[in-house]
Design a protein around this motif. Sequence first.
Motif, PDB file in Angstrom:
ATOM      1  N   VAL A 184       0.824  -1.363   0.038  1.00  0.00           N
ATOM      2  CA  VAL A 184      -0.019  -0.144   0.199  1.00  0.00           C
ATOM      3  C   VAL A 184       0.987   1.152  -0.136  1.00  0.00           C
ATOM      4  CG1 VAL A 184      -2.053   1.206   1.123  1.00  0.00           C
ATOM      5  CG2 VAL A 184      -1.715  -1.314   1.389  1.00  0.00           C
ATOM      6  N   ALA A 185       0.495   2.183  -1.162  1.00  0.00           N
ATOM      7  CA  ALA A 185       1.442   3.044  -1.208  1.00  0.00           C
ATOM      8  C   ALA A 185       0.883   4.709  -0.656  1.00  0.00           C
ATOM      9  CB  ALA A 185       1.968   3.416  -2.681  1.00  0.00           C
ATOM     10  N   PHE A 186       1.901   5.204  -0.257  1.00  0.00           N
ATOM     11  CA  PHE A 186       1.683   6.565   0.394  1.00  0.00           C
ATOM     12  C   PHE A 186       2.645   7.673  -0.155  1.00  0.00           C
ATOM     13  CE2 PHE A 186       0.401   3.378   3.285  1.00  0.00           C
ATOM     14  CZ  PHE A 186      -0.795   3.621   3.645  1.00  0.00           C
ATOM     15  N   LEU A 187       2.294   8.956  -0.364  1.00  0.00           N
ATOM     16  CA  LEU A 187       3.139   9.989  -0.725  1.00  0.00           C
ATOM     17  C   LEU A 187       4.000  10.483   0.301  1.00  0.00           C
ATOM     18  CD1 LEU A 187       0.604  12.286  -2.867  1.00  0.00           C
ATOM     19  CD2 LEU A 187       2.440  10.551  -3.808  1.00  0.00           C
ATOM     20  N   THR A 188       3.800  10.164   1.446  1.00  0.00           N
ATOM     21  CA  THR A 188       4.726  10.579   2.639  1.00  0.00           C
ATOM     22  C   THR A 188       4.604   9.660   3.740  1.00  0.00           C
ATOM     23  OG1 THR A 188       2.901  12.349   3.720  1.00  0.00           O
ATOM     24  CG2 THR A 188       4.734  13.183   2.063  1.00  0.00           C
ATOM     25  N   GLN A 189       5.252   9.828   4.785  1.00  0.00           N
ATOM     26  CA  GLN A 189       5.348   8.957   5.827  1.00  0.00           C
ATOM     27  C   GLN A 189       4.012   9.623   6.799  1.00  0.00           C
ATOM     28  OE1 GLN A 189       7.173   6.356   7.110  1.00  0.00           O
ATOM     29  NE2 GLN A 189       5.859   6.077   8.658  1.00  0.00           N
ATOM     30  N   ALA A 190       3.992  10.712   6.763  1.00  0.00           N
ATOM     31  CA  ALA A 190       3.046  11.451   7.488  1.00  0.00           C
ATOM     32  C   ALA A 190       1.527  10.956   6.951  1.00  0.00           C
ATOM     33  CB  ALA A 190       2.797  13.057   7.348  1.00  0.00           C
ATOM     34  N   ASN A 191       1.457  10.650   5.795  1.00  0.00           N
ATOM     35  CA  ASN A 191       0.102  10.279   5.217  1.00  0.00           C
ATOM     36  C   ASN A 191      -0.267   8.754   5.707  1.00  0.00           C
ATOM     37  OD1 ASN A 191       0.023  12.596   3.759  1.00  0.00           O
ATOM     38  ND2 ASN A 191       0.040  11.712   1.703  1.00  0.00           N
ATOM     39  N   CYS A 232       6.107   6.747  -1.338  1.00  0.00           N
ATOM     40  CA  CYS A 232       6.371   7.178  -2.756  1.00  0.00           C
ATOM     41  C   CYS A 232       6.973   8.469  -2.697  1.00  0.00           C
ATOM     42  CB  CYS A 232       5.173   7.147  -3.716  1.00  0.00           C
ATOM     43  SG  CYS A 232       4.818   5.532  -4.347  1.00  0.00           S
ATOM     44  N   ASP A 233       8.284   8.670  -1.976  1.00  0.00           N
ATOM     45  CA  ASP A 233       8.901  10.153  -2.043  1.00  0.00           C
ATOM     46  C   ASP A 233      10.366  10.031  -2.920  1.00  0.00           C
ATOM     47  OD1 ASP A 233      10.396   8.799  -0.246  1.00  0.00           O
ATOM     48  OD2 ASP A 233      10.046  10.060   1.561  1.00  0.00           O
ATOM     49  N   GLY A 234      10.495   8.893  -3.577  1.00  0.00           N
ATOM     50  CA  GLY A 234      11.672   8.703  -4.268  1.00  0.00           C
ATOM     51  C   GLY A 234      12.943   8.130  -3.489  1.00  0.00           C
ATOM     52  N   ASN A 235      12.355   7.871  -2.220  1.00  0.00           N
ATOM     53  CA  ASN A 235      13.654   7.447  -1.093  1.00  0.00           C
ATOM     54  C   ASN A 235      13.591   5.909  -1.083  1.00  0.00           C
ATOM     55  OD1 ASN A 235      14.987  10.061  -0.917  1.00  0.00           O
ATOM     56  ND2 ASN A 235      13.307  10.549   0.567  1.00  0.00           N
ATOM     57  N   ASP A 236      12.492   5.471  -1.583  1.00  0.00           N
ATOM     58  CA  ASP A 236      12.183   3.796  -1.230  1.00  0.00           C
ATOM     59  C   ASP A 236      13.183   2.959  -1.965  1.00  0.00           C
ATOM     60  OD1 ASP A 236       9.919   2.039  -0.187  1.00  0.00           O
ATOM     61  OD2 ASP A 236      11.022   1.045  -1.778  1.00  0.00           O
ATOM     62  N   VAL A 237      13.913   2.193  -1.381  1.00  0.00           N
ATOM     63  CA  VAL A 237      15.061   1.466  -2.196  1.00  0.00           C
ATOM     64  C   VAL A 237      14.324   0.442  -3.376  1.00  0.00           C
ATOM     65  CG1 VAL A 237      16.565  -0.254  -1.613  1.00  0.00           C
ATOM     66  CG2 VAL A 237      16.341   1.272   0.071  1.00  0.00           C
ATOM     67  N   ALA A 238      13.339   0.177  -2.968  1.00  0.00           N
ATOM     68  CA  ALA A 238      12.822  -0.907  -3.848  1.00  0.00           C
ATOM     69  C   ALA A 238      12.054  -0.298  -5.034  1.00  0.00           C
ATOM     70  CB  ALA A 238      11.752  -2.116  -3.268  1.00  0.00           C
ATOM     71  N   PHE A 239      11.557   1.027  -4.621  1.00  0.00           N
ATOM     72  CA  PHE A 239      10.761   1.810  -5.728  1.00  0.00           C
ATOM     73  C   PHE A 239      11.171   3.180  -5.935  1.00  0.00           C
ATOM     74  CE2 PHE A 239       8.061  -1.741  -4.288  1.00  0.00           C
ATOM     75  CZ  PHE A 239       7.728  -2.257  -5.372  1.00  0.00           C
ATOM     76  N   PRO A 240      12.376   3.237  -6.308  1.00  0.00           N
ATOM     77  CA  PRO A 240      12.941   4.754  -6.245  1.00  0.00           C
ATOM     78  C   PRO A 240      12.332   5.476  -7.345  1.00  0.00           C
ATOM     79  CG  PRO A 240      14.442   3.180  -7.207  1.00  0.00           C
ATOM     80  CD  PRO A 240      13.417   2.295  -6.754  1.00  0.00           C
ATOM     81  N   TYR A 241      11.563   4.933  -8.346  1.00  0.00           N
ATOM     82  CA  TYR A 241      11.014   5.776  -9.347  1.00  0.00           C
ATOM     83  C   TYR A 241       9.595   6.391  -8.925  1.00  0.00           C
ATOM     84  CZ  TYR A 241      14.898   4.138 -11.914  1.00  0.00           C
ATOM     85  OH  TYR A 241      16.243   3.994 -12.131  1.00  0.00           O
ATOM     86  N   CYS A 242       9.299   5.704  -7.734  1.00  0.00           N
ATOM     87  CA  CYS A 242       7.845   6.096  -7.388  1.00  0.00           C
ATOM     88  C   CYS A 242       7.841   7.437  -6.506  1.00  0.00           C
ATOM     89  CB  CYS A 242       7.337   5.062  -6.388  1.00  0.00           C
ATOM     90  SG  CYS A 242       5.267   5.388  -6.277  1.00  0.00           S
ATOM     91  N   SER A 243       7.630   8.495  -7.163  1.00  0.00           N
ATOM     92  CA  SER A 243       7.741   9.780  -6.629  1.00  0.00           C
ATOM     93  C   SER A 243       6.552  10.844  -6.779  1.00  0.00           C
ATOM     94  CB  SER A 243       9.156  10.454  -6.647  1.00  0.00           C
ATOM     95  OG  SER A 243       9.048  10.655  -7.898  1.00  0.00           O
ATOM     96  N   SER A 244       5.590  10.242  -7.105  1.00  0.00           N
ATOM     97  CA  SER A 244       4.523  11.303  -7.509  1.00  0.00           C
ATOM     98  C   SER A 244       3.152  10.606  -7.449  1.00  0.00           C
ATOM     99  CB  SER A 244       4.435  11.606  -8.854  1.00  0.00           C
ATOM    100  OG  SER A 244       4.406  10.631  -9.797  1.00  0.00           O
ATOM    101  N   THR A 245       1.933  11.032  -7.490  1.00  0.00           N
ATOM    102  CA  THR A 245       0.753  10.459  -7.518  1.00  0.00           C
ATOM    103  C   THR A 245       0.481   9.591  -8.763  1.00  0.00           C
ATOM    104  OG1 THR A 245      -0.288  12.265  -6.319  1.00  0.00           O
ATOM    105  CG2 THR A 245      -1.803  10.698  -7.440  1.00  0.00           C
TER     106      THR A 245
END
Length: 754
Positions: free
Chosen positions: A39-46, A63-76
């Motif tokens: 389950v994906a979120f845009l920020t930890q706060a979310n 999904c803020d671009g820092n996830d090791v497995a999903f570095p390209y997930c950084s936007s809605t």
Amino acid sequence: MGVMRVLILGLIAPAAATNIVSLDELNSALDASGGSKRVAFLTQANYDAVHTVLSSNAEVVICDGNDVAFPYCSSTAAMIGYITDDEGTFLAGLISGLPDATSAPSLNSFSSSVVSLRAMLMAPVYSDETPHGTLSAATSSMDLSLAVDAAIVALQSSGADEKVRQSNMPFEFIAAHTCRIDDPSLYTVPDFGAAQGLLRTTLDDRILKVGALGPYDWGGNDGNYLVSPPVGFYPDWLTEFCKAFNSLKGSDGVRYNSSGNITCERVYQYSSGSVFEDLFDGASFVTEPYYIVDSFYTGTGESCATDQECRQANLESEREYCQNATGGAEGDLTCGHPSSPRFRHFRLSCSTLGVDSTFMTKRGASPSPVPDQDLTVSDAAYTVDGLNAALQAGVNKKVAFLSQANYDAVQTVLDDSVQVIICDGSDATYAECSSTDDMIHHILQGDFAAGLISGLPEAHFDQHLNIFSSTVVSLRSMFMAPSHSTEMVHGTTEPSKSSEDLSLAVDAAVVRLQAEGEDEQAKLNNMPFEFIVIHTCRTTDPSLFIAPNYITATGLLRSALDGKSLKVGALGPYDWGGNDGDYTKDPPVGFYPDWLTAFCEYFNALAGPDGVRYDANGTITCDRVYQPSSSAVFKDLFDGVSYVTEPYYTVDASYTGTGEDCSADSDCRVANLAGGTEVCSTSTCTHPTSPRIRHFRQSCSTVGIDSTFMVAKNFTFTPIDSGDVDEVSGAVLAVACWRLLGALLALLADPCSS
Ligand SMILES: *[C@@H]1O[C@H](CO)[C@@H](O)[C@H](O)[C@H]1NC(C)=O
Ligand SMILES: *[C@@H]1O[C@H](CO)[C@@H](O)[C@H](O)[C@H]1NC(C)=O
Ligand SMILES: *[C@@H]1O[C@H](CO)[C@@H](O)[C@H](O)[C@H]1NC(C)=O
Ligand SMILES: *[C@@H]1O[C@H](CO)[C@@H](O)[C@H](O)[C@H]1NC(C)=O
Ligand SMILES: *[C@@H]1O[C@H](CO)[C@@H](O)[C@H](O)[C@H]1NC(C)=O
């Protein structure tokens, strides 16, 4: 078919199916074996905001671009890509607001049931609790706040906010009110001639200065402040607010625009800290309506060389700290305050609206069929917009309510064409309709298009009814007596009866309980029961809510610690029905009793900065002090007989006096009324009906309670024009939608919520 706000875009329910259209189904899928659990979120706060309502089996991706497995997930957009890809990489994602129109058709969207409350902020007046507040009468926000609240309630009761939403689609909000809107005349408007402080300045200069962030383009339909004039929901909301403000008039009958139109002029700043600095300095008078209530104050951020140059604060040094970005003393120094709940630093207006966040899941390639039927489910009467479209287009426009007050509470979200039936035995045609069961009977017969109740119908009706949220939420909290002030002259003047320290402890316990999901647990133990998570205190870091030290605690907290008893003002003992609470049992059973039990455990476990636990000298019990009416519970609070109320108290209800026996006004309690006391009327002390928020100190909000529309599953809306191909079928599944419901049927009929 009119405008359709389809909140739940998904169309089918069984947990086994590919379409997941509710939070319950999402959790079932996370708890089942197999399938993606991401389950994906845009920020930890979310994620933090919703973690208590989500299964612990979720594999969280940020999904803020820092996830090791999903570095390209950084936007809605990237998040949606992973949800809708062939592999179904992410099972679900959460965003604030709604997905864009292009992605929407491939997604099911449903509420997280976690609502963020918004309000307009003002500077407080100086007090022991707010030493940074304004001192001079000329800069007081007291009269202004009365006018701002009256304008907000006028706007909300006219449904102007709903109209603004409809002209900025897609946009969603939840009507979560801290001020009841059914009778705007209950809100005092200061007279034009006598108005003081910032309201005086506003009326004289004909400019209301509004503290605003930006100018930014917030994206979506929220607001673009880069164009002139700004466009979007919030700019339009402020325009409506400004109209309502201009139209206010006090008891002298003089309209606020009588010497010319008052304009609402934005004073922009790039950060909230600077907007707050403007409020404290009187450079702006009130903020935009989008300010988040459950957020934190971290100081004004002004440049400084020493603490002495910073603003007064309730801190060790009695000033905000002059520090650099890392808390040191070299380099760029600014005034900062340790993160502290906003409501302890500002005056809040009536809430403006609630903002929901939305889970998205992949929509199945073809809509699933209704079980046992050969039809494809159409997106019909399982959202308020669906119901409204059907009412507009259909022959049957009858919607039933148990009381006029129930209709009043939701009338702004219902289509004007609705034909209201009140099932209290008073309807000429349906005189025999006087209960929930009668109402359901008529709904199933096809006499009524829909009905509204507070809470959920009995489980055995589930197979026959579609149930969905009214999107109107009633906020609950624990009340305490206020301290004496010019605004709260009935507040206590005795330090031993002050609720100040107690309120810090109560809030600390409420936030810890909520952060651990104990309220969700109480719900699960008392199904069917539903509530909406709508916090006025953020639960992501409970350590920011600091309890007073055991040794130095004062006032009612001292009494509770020394007497090992927290006196809890309670109504009854009653059996509220449903799973709300049966207080005629010993011990009481149900959701609210379980909630208080959990609260009491957290209260005992509190410790101030010195680390001494509140139960260091033995367990503190939470002892109910029962009274048959809310008036009598409030009297006990003012007298210090009870210290804090049960958690079920309705915030947006009224205060009408203590109801004590009297023979003359002078026997009654002091009040902000012409005679200086409450009024002795038919031998009881009364106060003209007035919003509760102006009489009590409130804890952090406890729960939000929703009311529920019911539509018969086999009900078919017959269009007025029989040639209309857009016939709206009501044949959908009960599990669809927003089951954000609560069960306070009994409370509705009670003085507590009257
Ligand atoms: C005040 O506002 C009302 C409603 O918009 C308007 O009809 C009236 O002319 C205004 N009065 C003045 C003095 O501008
Ligand atoms: C105030 O505004 C109203 C409409 O918003 C307009 O009819 C009226 O003429 C204006 N009055 C003045 C004095 O500008
Ligand atoms: C803050 O001040 C400390 C010394 O008190 C210094 O070591 C540190 O580098 C400074 N940090 C910044 C960001 O200026
Ligand atoms: C507990 O009670 C004893 C005796 O009344 C007292 O001496 C002690 O200081 C108390 N402890 C705390 C933590 O207040
Ligand atoms: C719906 O079903 C009920 C029985 O469950 C039946 O009595 C009623 O007539 C049906 N209504 C319609 C409109 O088909």
